[in-house]
Design an enzyme around this catalytic site. Structure first.
Site, PDB file in Angstrom:
ATOM      1  N   CYS A 137       3.047   3.570   9.673  1.00 14.99           N
ATOM      2  CA  CYS A 137       3.067   4.587   9.262  1.00 14.99           C
ATOM      3  C   CYS A 137       4.024   5.333  10.056  1.00 14.99           C
ATOM      4  O   CYS A 137       4.086   6.362  11.270  1.00 14.99           O
ATOM      5  CB  CYS A 137       1.366   5.627   8.980  1.00 14.99           C
ATOM      6  SG  CYS A 137       1.949   6.842   8.113  1.00 14.99           S
ATOM      7  N   ASP A 152      12.788  -3.298   0.231  1.00 14.99           N
ATOM      8  CA  ASP A 152      14.043  -3.124  -0.596  1.00 14.99           C
ATOM      9  C   ASP A 152      14.318  -4.146  -2.036  1.00 14.99           C
ATOM     10  O   ASP A 152      14.882  -4.746  -1.643  1.00 14.99           O
ATOM     11  CB  ASP A 152      15.046  -2.800   0.179  1.00 14.99           C
ATOM     12  CG  ASP A 152      15.505  -2.182   1.105  1.00 14.99           C
ATOM     13  OD1 ASP A 152      14.756  -0.912   0.992  1.00 14.99           O
ATOM     14  OD2 ASP A 152      16.458  -2.224   1.568  1.00 14.99           O
ATOM     15  N   PRO A 174       0.950  -1.040  -0.446  1.00 17.68           N
ATOM     16  CA  PRO A 174      -0.219  -0.082   0.280  1.00 17.68           C
ATOM     17  C   PRO A 174       1.580   1.363   0.060  1.00 17.68           C
ATOM     18  O   PRO A 174       1.426   1.113   0.799  1.00 17.68           O
ATOM     19  CB  PRO A 174      -0.554   0.102   0.643  1.00 17.68           C
ATOM     20  CG  PRO A 174      -0.675  -0.822   2.142  1.00 17.68           C
ATOM     21  CD  PRO A 174       0.699  -1.856   1.392  1.00 17.68           C
ATOM     22  N   GLN A 215      -7.022  -0.854   4.455  1.00 16.63           N
ATOM     23  CA  GLN A 215      -5.734  -0.928   5.650  1.00 16.63           C
ATOM     24  C   GLN A 215      -6.842   0.868   6.374  1.00 16.63           C
ATOM     25  O   GLN A 215      -7.204   1.747   5.512  1.00 16.63           O
ATOM     26  CB  GLN A 215      -4.592  -0.584   5.357  1.00 16.63           C
ATOM     27  CG  GLN A 215      -3.805  -0.265   6.225  1.00 16.63           C
ATOM     28  CD  GLN A 215      -2.343   0.539   5.638  1.00 16.63           C
ATOM     29  OE1 GLN A 215      -1.815   1.051   4.998  1.00 16.63           O
ATOM     30  NE2 GLN A 215      -0.907  -0.777   5.562  1.00 16.63           N
ATOM     31  N   GLY A 239       6.780  -2.637  -2.928  1.00 16.79           N
ATOM     32  CA  GLY A 239       6.704  -1.407  -2.653  1.00 16.79           C
ATOM     33  C   GLY A 239       7.325   0.242  -3.701  1.00 16.79           C
ATOM     34  O   GLY A 239       7.041  -0.642  -5.170  1.00 16.79           O
ATOM     35  N   ARG A 240       8.170   0.554  -3.264  1.00 15.03           N
ATOM     36  CA  ARG A 240       8.982   1.156  -4.335  1.00 15.03           C
ATOM     37  C   ARG A 240       9.357   0.851  -5.633  1.00 15.03           C
ATOM     38  O   ARG A 240       9.349   1.404  -6.889  1.00 15.03           O
ATOM     39  CB  ARG A 240       9.863   2.279  -3.579  1.00 15.03           C
ATOM     40  CG  ARG A 240       8.914   2.763  -3.170  1.00 15.03           C
ATOM     41  CD  ARG A 240      10.550   3.466  -1.848  1.00 15.03           C
ATOM     42  NE  ARG A 240      10.806   2.917  -1.155  1.00 15.03           N
ATOM     43  CZ  ARG A 240      11.774   2.402  -0.443  1.00 15.03           C
ATOM     44  NH1 ARG A 240      12.524   3.495   0.136  1.00 15.03           N
ATOM     45  NH2 ARG A 240      12.070   1.581   0.219  1.00 15.03           N
TER      46      ARG A 240
HETATM   47  C1  LIG Z   1       4.876   7.437  -0.903  1.00 16.24           C
HETATM   48  C2  LIG Z   1       4.406   5.272  -0.128  1.00 16.24           C
HETATM   49  C3  LIG Z   1       3.727   6.139   0.170  1.00 16.24           C
HETATM   50  C4  LIG Z   1       3.396   4.745   1.327  1.00 16.24           C
HETATM   51  N1  LIG Z   1       2.298   4.297   1.821  1.00 16.24           N
HETATM   52  C5  LIG Z   1       1.974   3.632   2.990  1.00 16.24           C
HETATM   53  C6  LIG Z   1       0.535   3.275   3.452  1.00 16.24           C
HETATM   54  O1  LIG Z   1      -0.686   4.183   2.761  1.00 16.24           O
HETATM   55  N2  LIG Z   1       0.050   2.340   4.248  1.00 16.24           N
HETATM   56  C7  LIG Z   1       1.466   1.775   4.828  1.00 16.24           C
HETATM   57  O2  LIG Z   1       0.937   0.352   5.358  1.00 16.24           O
HETATM   58  N3  LIG Z   1       2.452   2.047   4.165  1.00 16.24           N
HETATM   59  C8  LIG Z   1       2.462   3.059   3.022  1.00 16.24           C
HETATM   60  N4  LIG Z   1       3.994   3.196   3.082  1.00 16.24           N
HETATM   61  C9  LIG Z   1       5.059   1.494   3.352  1.00 16.24           C
HETATM   62  C10 LIG Z   1       5.047   1.243   2.378  1.00 16.24           C
HETATM   63  O3  LIG Z   1       4.636   0.277   2.403  1.00 16.24           O
HETATM   64  C11 LIG Z   1       6.030   0.347   2.507  1.00 16.24           C
HETATM   65  O4  LIG Z   1       6.678  -0.943   3.505  1.00 16.24           O
HETATM   66  C12 LIG Z   1       7.773   0.797   2.177  1.00 16.24           C
HETATM   67  O5  LIG Z   1       7.610   1.654   0.918  1.00 16.24           O
HETATM   68  C13 LIG Z   1       8.784  -0.222   2.013  1.00 16.24           C
HETATM   69  O6  LIG Z   1       8.561  -1.320   1.081  1.00 16.24           O
HETATM   70  P1  LIG Z   1       9.616  -1.001  -0.396  1.00 16.24           P
HETATM   71  O7  LIG Z   1      10.899  -0.913   0.232  1.00 16.24           O
HETATM   72  O8  LIG Z   1       9.285  -2.226  -1.259  1.00 16.24           O
HETATM   73  O9  LIG Z   1       9.154  -0.125  -1.057  1.00 16.24           O
HETATM   74  C14 LIG Z   1       4.433   3.742   1.152  1.00 16.24           C
HETATM   75  C15 LIG Z   1       5.424   3.825   1.534  1.00 16.24           C
HETATM   76  C16 LIG Z   1       5.539   5.072   0.041  1.00 16.24           C
HETATM   77  C17 LIG Z   1       6.630   4.687  -0.452  1.00 16.24           C
END
Ligand SMILES: Cc1cc2nc3c(=O)[nH]c(=O)nc-3n(C[C@H](O)[C@H](O)[C@H](O)COP(=O)(O)O)c2cc1C
Length: 300
Positions: A94, A196, A10, A64, A218-219
């Protein structure tokens, strides 16, 4: 290579219905909405209710919730489930100051007694899957993800996603996957690892390192939803996926939101193309969708 259950993380203001559906069509498993303020759900706030909408093809999807008052969360969960959602996910990660200052998001991890009451109350309210998304802990002195996970399991939570950075780390440094492994060791319910993962090889490495049941990206999925395919995707197919995403944005978002989303996602899609640096600025300055699309396709 074995097949992995890959999920889209998310992300607020990013993972709306069009992007989620594109991820699903590429092979993503259970989807999750971005965080929805529980109190705003109860107040019938238009913007929040818009964010809570999903397309039938997105199911199974969890919505969520962000909050800390057990009764408010429970009532919001009931209302969201009544819209057909398959489950409710509780945001315990968050890191944003204005959220944690209200005791919500990652702040819930500092109060295990309070968290237990929230788990118990939500468990009674939620008919479908009730999951939580946690961090490693508040800071490096209080890494308590395994303890929160055990508490959650004891209260009947169905699954846990772990983004192992602490709140203090926000999104900096490397995600310490060992923390995910320690949660997998602590509970018998499914644990989804997150943090990551930028490639399929990373996803396999995370699973091998942690024993997690699913991997959340995510990213690493921004501008690359084909990552959920689990195989290499050629340029023509990428173009087809981008066009599908653009059609969905056009069909399902209001013109104002659509223009913002178009710019954001096209800038991500363009990252791997040469000439991106100049394009980015021009994309964000463009005044209408036609101008944005002309610019993008001239490069892509
Ligand atoms: C722009 C952005 C918005 C996010 N919004 C949420 C969110 O609404 N709810 C949530 O549980 N995590 C949120 N996250 C965290 C991501 O779900 C994830 O846990 C985090 O980016 C690490 O994963 P990644 O390295 O694959 O990006 C957000 C992350 C980013 C970068």
């Amino acid at each position: 290579m074995t097949v992995i259950d890959l999920r889209l993380a998310p992300m607020a203001a990013v993972t709306n219905a069009p992007f989620r559906l594109v991820a699903r069509e590429c092979g993503a498993g259970r989807l999750t909405s971005e965080e929805l303020d529980a109190r705003a759900v109860l107040h019938g706030d238009d913007k929040t209710l818009d964010l809570a909408r999903f397309l039938p093809e997105e199911r199974p999807i969890s919505l969520q919730l962000l909050g800390n008052d057990p009764d408010v969360l429970a009532e919001a969960a009931r209302r969201l489930e009544a819209t057909g959602a398959d489950g409710i996910d509780l945001n315990m990660g968050c890191p944003v100051a204005k959220i944690v200052s209200k005791g919500q998001g990652a702040a819930l991890m500092r109060d295990s007694l309070g968290a237990a009451v929230v788990f118990r109350t939500l468990r009674k309210a939620v008919q479908g899957a009730f999951t939580i998304k946690i961090r490693g802990g508040w800071d490096e002195h209080t890494i308590n993800a395994p303890e929160i996970a055990r508490l959650a399991e004891a209260e009947g939570v169905d699954g846990i996603t772990v983004h192992p950075r602490t709140r203090a780390q926000q999104y900096t440094g490397q995600a310490p996957w060992d923390v995910i492994a320690s949660v997998v060791d602590a509970v018998a319910i499914p644990v989804t690892g997150n943090g990551d993962v930028r490639s399929l090889a990373d996803a396999h490495a995370m699973r091998a390192h942690t024993g997690c049941a699913a991997v959340m990206i995510g990213r690493g999925a921004l501008g690359r939803p084909w990552i959920f395919r689990g195989v290499d995707v050629d340029r023509d197919e990428r173009r087809r996926i981008i066009r599908r995403h653009l059609d969905l944005i056009d069909a399902h978002l209001s013109p104002r939101v659509a223009l913002v989303q178009l710019k954001k996602h096209l800038a991500w899609y363009a990252v791997e193309r040469p000439g991106m640096a100049q394009l980015r600025q021009r994309l964000f300055e463009a005044r209408d969708a036609a101008e944005v699309l002309d610019l993008f396709w001239s490069l892509w």
